[in-house]
Write a protein that holds these residues in place. Structure first.
Motif, mmCIF file in Angstrom:
data_model
loop_
_atom_site.group_PDB
_atom_site.id
_atom_site.type_symbol
_atom_site.label_atom_id
_atom_site.label_comp_id
_atom_site.label_asym_id
_atom_site.label_seq_id
_atom_site.Cartn_x
_atom_site.Cartn_y
_atom_site.Cartn_z
ATOM 1 N N ALA A 159 13.211 -10.743 8.329
ATOM 2 C CA ALA A 159 14.253 -11.407 7.551
ATOM 3 C C ALA A 159 13.777 -11.770 6.281
ATOM 4 N N GLY A 160 14.387 -11.486 4.966
ATOM 5 C CA GLY A 160 14.058 -11.918 3.919
ATOM 6 C C GLY A 160 13.003 -11.201 3.217
ATOM 7 N N VAL A 161 12.355 -10.165 3.767
ATOM 8 C CA VAL A 161 11.300 -9.397 3.398
ATOM 9 C C VAL A 161 11.684 -8.207 2.537
ATOM 10 N N LEU A 162 11.292 -7.832 1.272
ATOM 11 C CA LEU A 162 11.829 -6.942 0.511
ATOM 12 C C LEU A 162 10.582 -6.157 -0.036
ATOM 13 N N LEU A 163 10.830 -4.974 0.027
ATOM 14 C CA LEU A 163 9.793 -3.919 -0.684
ATOM 15 C C LEU A 163 10.506 -3.715 -1.949
ATOM 16 N N ARG A 164 9.690 -4.200 -3.026
ATOM 17 C CA ARG A 164 10.295 -3.862 -4.186
ATOM 18 C C ARG A 164 9.446 -3.021 -5.076
ATOM 19 N N THR B 129 1.016 -0.990 -0.105
ATOM 20 C CA THR B 129 -0.017 -0.032 0.026
ATOM 21 C C THR B 129 0.876 1.232 0.016
ATOM 22 N N VAL B 130 0.751 1.980 -0.978
ATOM 23 C CA VAL B 130 1.719 3.109 -1.138
ATOM 24 C C VAL B 130 0.601 4.391 -1.494
ATOM 25 N N THR B 131 0.783 5.207 -0.663
ATOM 26 C CA THR B 131 -0.298 6.451 -0.422
ATOM 27 C C THR B 131 0.512 7.785 -1.040
ATOM 28 N N SER B 132 0.026 8.485 -1.910
ATOM 29 C CA SER B 132 0.476 9.602 -2.549
ATOM 30 C C SER B 132 0.303 10.655 -1.167
ATOM 31 N N VAL B 133 1.356 11.288 -1.010
ATOM 32 C CA VAL B 133 1.189 12.560 -0.058
ATOM 33 C C VAL B 133 1.324 13.808 -0.463
ATOM 34 N N ALA C 271 8.409 12.180 -11.465
ATOM 35 C CA ALA C 271 8.509 11.704 -10.237
ATOM 36 C C ALA C 271 7.150 10.682 -9.987
ATOM 37 N N ARG C 272 7.429 9.363 -10.113
ATOM 38 C CA ARG C 272 6.208 8.345 -9.847
ATOM 39 C C ARG C 272 6.692 7.119 -9.362
ATOM 40 N N VAL C 273 5.950 6.791 -8.220
ATOM 41 C CA VAL C 273 6.013 5.111 -7.795
ATOM 42 C C VAL C 273 4.887 4.599 -8.597
ATOM 43 N N LEU C 274 5.320 3.691 -9.456
ATOM 44 C CA LEU C 274 4.471 3.038 -10.640
ATOM 45 C C LEU C 274 3.475 1.538 -9.820
ATOM 46 N N ASP C 275 4.392 1.102 -9.014
ATOM 47 C CA ASP C 275 3.862 0.014 -8.123
ATOM 48 C C ASP C 275 4.821 -0.452 -7.284
ATOM 49 N N ALA C 276 4.298 -1.352 -6.314
ATOM 50 C CA ALA C 276 5.296 -1.730 -5.115
ATOM 51 C C ALA C 276 4.486 -3.044 -4.585
ATOM 52 N N ALA C 277 5.454 -3.979 -4.319
ATOM 53 C CA ALA C 277 5.084 -5.521 -3.817
ATOM 54 C C ALA C 277 5.799 -5.787 -2.785
ATOM 55 N N TRP C 278 5.617 -6.619 -1.873
ATOM 56 C CA TRP C 278 6.333 -7.485 -0.816
ATOM 57 C C TRP C 278 6.793 -8.677 -1.505
ATOM 58 N N VAL C 279 7.992 -9.052 -1.465
ATOM 59 C CA VAL C 279 8.536 -10.295 -1.795
ATOM 60 C C VAL C 279 9.100 -10.865 -0.559
ATOM 61 N N VAL C 280 8.515 -11.964 -0.301
ATOM 62 C CA VAL C 280 9.167 -12.778 1.000
ATOM 63 C C VAL C 280 9.881 -13.968 0.470
ATOM 64 N N THR C 281 10.990 -13.763 0.971
ATOM 65 C CA THR C 281 11.922 -15.125 0.482
ATOM 66 C C THR C 281 12.168 -15.819 2.148
ATOM 67 N N ARG C 282 11.779 -16.987 2.118
ATOM 68 C CA ARG C 282 11.736 -18.087 3.253
ATOM 69 C C ARG C 282 13.241 -18.731 3.165
ATOM 70 N N ARG C 283 13.402 -19.075 4.339
ATOM 71 C CA ARG C 283 14.582 -20.098 4.511
ATOM 72 C C ARG C 283 14.242 -21.397 4.939
ATOM 73 N N TRP C 284 14.625 -22.445 4.319
ATOM 74 C CA TRP C 284 14.165 -23.696 4.772
ATOM 75 C C TRP C 284 15.664 -24.751 4.926
ATOM 76 N N SER C 285 15.533 -25.229 6.034
ATOM 77 C CA SER C 285 16.702 -26.080 6.356
ATOM 78 C C SER C 285 16.063 -27.648 5.920
ATOM 79 N N VAL C 286 17.004 -28.263 5.401
ATOM 80 C CA VAL C 286 16.856 -29.788 4.775
ATOM 81 C C VAL C 286 18.033 -30.641 5.515
ATOM 82 N N ARG C 287 17.474 -31.721 6.416
ATOM 83 C CA ARG C 287 18.385 -32.551 6.661
ATOM 84 C C ARG C 287 18.007 -33.899 6.251
ATOM 85 N N ALA C 288 18.886 -34.902 6.552
ATOM 86 C CA ALA C 288 18.707 -36.262 6.225
ATOM 87 C C ALA C 288 18.002 -36.662 7.657
ATOM 88 N N GLY C 289 16.750 -37.478 7.491
ATOM 89 C CA GLY C 289 16.116 -37.999 8.790
ATOM 90 C C GLY C 289 16.771 -39.034 9.494
#
Length: 795
Positions: free
Chosen positions: A702-707, A653-657, A777-795
């Protein structure tokens, strides 16, 4: 059909050895030595891959994971400027705490098997204020970077501080420091370079290799410093209206000229490079191949993944025996206590840089983002990890017909690295800005002096515009001789009792494998044809993919697999120690191998991230906090992580001031180049926006970007009155890492954006833009990009 001919000359005289004053610590198990053509380590040819990562420009809590990303990307040595002004902005208050903890950073390199190369300056450049020299030092001497006693005295103290941080991390103590760079881009003061080396040694610094940047017709102090070269696909330091520099164009040609007269040319006189008097005494090693490019206010180049990949592969074909990248990992300038710390017109430098961002469009970005260039380079580094010891001693040979000059776009660009009987064929048909044409009906003949000639492929092919690749010539693979392949070797892995060589198909060229019949008992293919031809077994018509495994029983009884992946899948290949064995992991996202914890971690924005493994683990895999589903995928085991869906937040959500006003009148500074508008002009004319940050995202930022996609001149982000991010417009997206922002203030005040319009007559170069709408001078669009980290082990 056009058959391109290359005649390999008879073997040259043996390389010089023992003539250079570089010695490793006594008793180390893998001593490093330097000959005139390549380096060795433990008596074996050594092809290092170094990548620049500035620890003082990145949060220390994330160093370890970022170093593991670099290692997974094929980097074997981490280089970093030790930037004086970052550590001692105020005289006498030397800081090695937090993000400045040099010792901890070097120790993390050691923990994960990475070499470390401190570039100790004292002058670094690095697009830092005063090139890294503190203001108080410049107030004391009128002759910095000379043997002026008023300069050398504080330098001696500074070197002693660095030595104290690295004590016990030398090679003699089993540490990671394999090289130390003295100064940077100092081309005409060999005596001062010698003085600095002596001072560093007296302070207690030691390494088997002492290096110096060698571009710009450098004059070195005898043979005391190993010259390192560079090459960038683009440049921010040239003029706004100068077009694509010819010196950058050179790096998309095969040549034996090592010097690049353009790097650092904004700070010294330029001219055609002198004859390379160092080539007969030193190997061709690099420290600044362009992993990306910074943007200055007046000139804002964009560098694409193919540009970076093509430059890297070209240099291997030219004869490089050390691939060194600047930058491999981007960062952010720390806030100064007295001033901002970026290079600027205010300090007499010819370029205005952003206050904070030093993203550099690098393979790993300012917030650890994986860029397509990371995958392009990893493909090459996997090749060097397996075959670099074979490539390093091979000479680079150019064909009979070479391009007539830098602007020849019609002559095919190719070269061979060879030992006289075998080798690797390199083709580059890519360059930025000015696409190269297709080359239909192409075949190659390599005339070897010590073995029969090779002509390949069996049927002429079209080399597509934009292609760049490396093909093997008489490659021995576990008892099998691969006479040639029209696919690029990637790496090998042991799986199911066989050695599997992975190859990457080239877009637009059908893969063909020619096997030496004397080394083959039987061949089985999943698709295509097997044809005996003149002492060879020709395999053609294979459809590249995860099931395209050509199975060979070799004459010596060994079993070999040739796995031909399609180009896209090949760029998802990782290799590393995982769950008790060396394995291939295919993943379109980020993968790190943490051998100490015996786990693989995925970094993925996907709702259900997946990866594939070869060979299959002996035990079932377990993903922390999720269910992991396994299924066959060709010769791989495909694993999909099923977890709770990501937060349903995508659009920000980007609001023009307030709208933007009239762009300020352009101002010029050093050398008449455009200067960044004054803060008051930005505040008066910028459009202002507010970004509300969802509280759920702030709980785990962590891992969250505003793009953001935006247009204009420059943009700055504030939390309260604190500048937290900035960017000059170049057409790229603007990422802002949520975990870098002060959560408390952010929740109450939100994120404030200022976006400035660009005046129509501003002397600023922005590539690929037309019309005037992009200047608004314009913001055209914006999105949240969430990158998660997964740990994988041998059971």
């Amino acid at each position: 059909m056009v058959t391109h001919l290359l005649r390999v000359p008879p073997p040259a005289a043996p390389p010089l050895t023992g003539h250079l004053p570089f010695t490793d610590a006594p008793g180390v198990p893998d001593p490093i030595e330097v000959g005139s053509r390549w380096l060795t380590r433990g008596g074996r040819p050594w092809f290092p891959v170094s990548g620049e990562f500035h620890y003082s420009r990145y949060p220390n809590g994330a160093w370890e994971e970022e170093l593991l990303k670099m290692k997974a990307g094929g980097v074997t040595a981490v280089s970093s400027y030790v930037i004086w002004i970052h550590h001692e902005e105020i005289e006498g208050r030397v800081r090695f705490d937090g993000d400045r903890d040099l010792r901890r950073f070097a120790g993390l390199c050691a923990r994960h098997g990475l070499d470390f190369i401190p570039r100790i300056g004292p002058w670094s450049h690095a697009e830092v204020r005063n090139g890294g020299l503190p203001d108080w030092l410049l107030a004391r001497t009128a002759a910095p970077r000379t043997d002026d006693p008023a300069y050398l005295s504080p330098v001696r103290t500074w070197f002693t501080e660095i030595a104290g941080q690295l004590r016990g991390l030398e090679r003699a103590s089993g540490g990671p420091v394999v090289a130390i760079q003295i100064e940077n881009e100092l081309y005409d003061r060999p005596g001062h370079l010698r003085t600095l080396k002596r001072m560093a040694q007296e302070a207690g610094l030691s390494a088997p290799l002492w290096t110096s940047t060698a571009w710009g017709g450098v004059r070195l102090p005898g043979e005391e410093l190993l010259p390192l070269y560079g090459g960038y696909p683009e440049a921010f330091w040239t003029e706004a209206d100068g077009g694509w520099p010819d010196t950058c164009r050179t790096h998309f040609f095969f040549t034996h000229q090592r010097d690049d007269e353009a790097i650092g040319a904004d700070l010294r006189p330029t001219g055609a490079p002198d004859a390379d008097t160092l080539a007969d005494r030193f190997p061709w090693a690099t420290c600044e191949l362009g992993g990306g490019m910074a943007v200055a206010y007046h000139r804002r180049p964009r560098v694409e993944a193919a540009d970076i990949g093509a430059v890297g592969l070209t240099k291997i074909g030219c004869g490089s025996v050390w691939q060194g990248y600047y930058m491999f990992h981007g960062g952010t300038n720390p806030p100064g206590e007295l001033t901002s710390l970026q290079e600027s017109h205010a300090t007499g430098h010819p370029n205005d840089l952003p206050v904070l961002t030093y993203d550099f469009q690098a393979p790993l970005g300012e917030y650890g983002q994986l860029r397509p260039s990371y995958h392009e380079l990893r493909l090459q580094h996997l090749l060097l990890a397996d075959l670099g010891h074979r490539i390093a001693p091979m000479r680079s040979v150019l064909p009979e017909q070479t391009p007539t000059g830098r602007h020849d776009r019609d002559t095919l660009r190719w070269a061979v690295r060879t030992d006289g009987t075998s080798g690797f064929l390199f083709v580059i048909n890519h360059q930025p800005h000015e696409p190269l044409p297709d080359h239909p009906g192409t075949a190659f003949t390599i005339d070897f002096p010590l073995a029969p000639s090779l002509t390949l492929p069996s049927t002429a092919v079209t080399v597509p515009s934009g292609a760049y690749f490396c093909w093997p010539l008489r490659l021995d693979v576990a008892g099998l001789r691969l006479e040639w392949a029209t696919a690029q070797p990637v790496c090998t892995v042991e799986a199911d009792g066989r050695t599997v060589l992975v190859l990457a198909a080239t877009d637009g060229i059908a893969p063909e494998l020619a096997l030496d019949a004397d080394t083959v008992v039987s061949v089985a293919v999943p698709s295509g044809e097997i044809t005996p031809v003149a002492g060879r077994v020709l395999v053609s018509g294979v459809r590249p993919g995860t099931d395209a495994l050509v199975e060979v029983e070799a004459a010596d009884g060994s079993r070999v697999g040739l796995l031909v992946l399609d180009p896209a899948t090949a760029r998802t290949v990782y290799r590393g120690p995982a769950w008790g064995a060396g394995r291939l992991v295919l993943c379109a996202d980020g993968v790190v191998f943490d051998e100490g914890r015996d786990e693989v971690r995925l970094h993925s924005p996907a709702a259900e991230p997946s990866f594939a493994v070869l060979p299959a683990p002996d035990a079932a895999l377990v993903a922390e906090g999720a269910h992991l589903r396994q299924a066959a995928d060709g010769v791989f085991t495909r694993c999909t992580i099923e977890a709770e869906p990501l937060l349903p937040v995508t659009t920000a959500t980007v609001t023009s001031v307030r709208p933007g006003g009239r762009a300020p009148e352009p101002v010029t500074g050093v050398r008449g180049r455009a200067s960044v508008p004054a803060v008051e002009d930005v505040d008066a004319a910028a459009a202002e926006y507010r970004v509300d940050v969802p509280e759920d995202l702030l709980r785990d930022p962590a891992g969250v970007l505003l793009r953001l996609r935006w247009t204009g001149d420059l943009a700055r982000a504030y939390v309260g009155d604190v500048l937290v991010a900035d960017q000059f417009y170049s057409g790229r997206v603007w990422d802002i890492g949520l975990d870098r922002l002060p959560a408390g203030t952010l929740l109450t005040e939100g994120l404030r954006l200022e976006v400035l319009p660009l005046a129509r007559d501003a002397p600023v170069h922005v590539p690929g833009q037309s019309g005037d709408a992009w200047r608004e001078a314009r913001v055209l669009d914006a999105a949240w990009v969430v990158t998660r980290r997964w740990s994988v082990r041998a059971g």
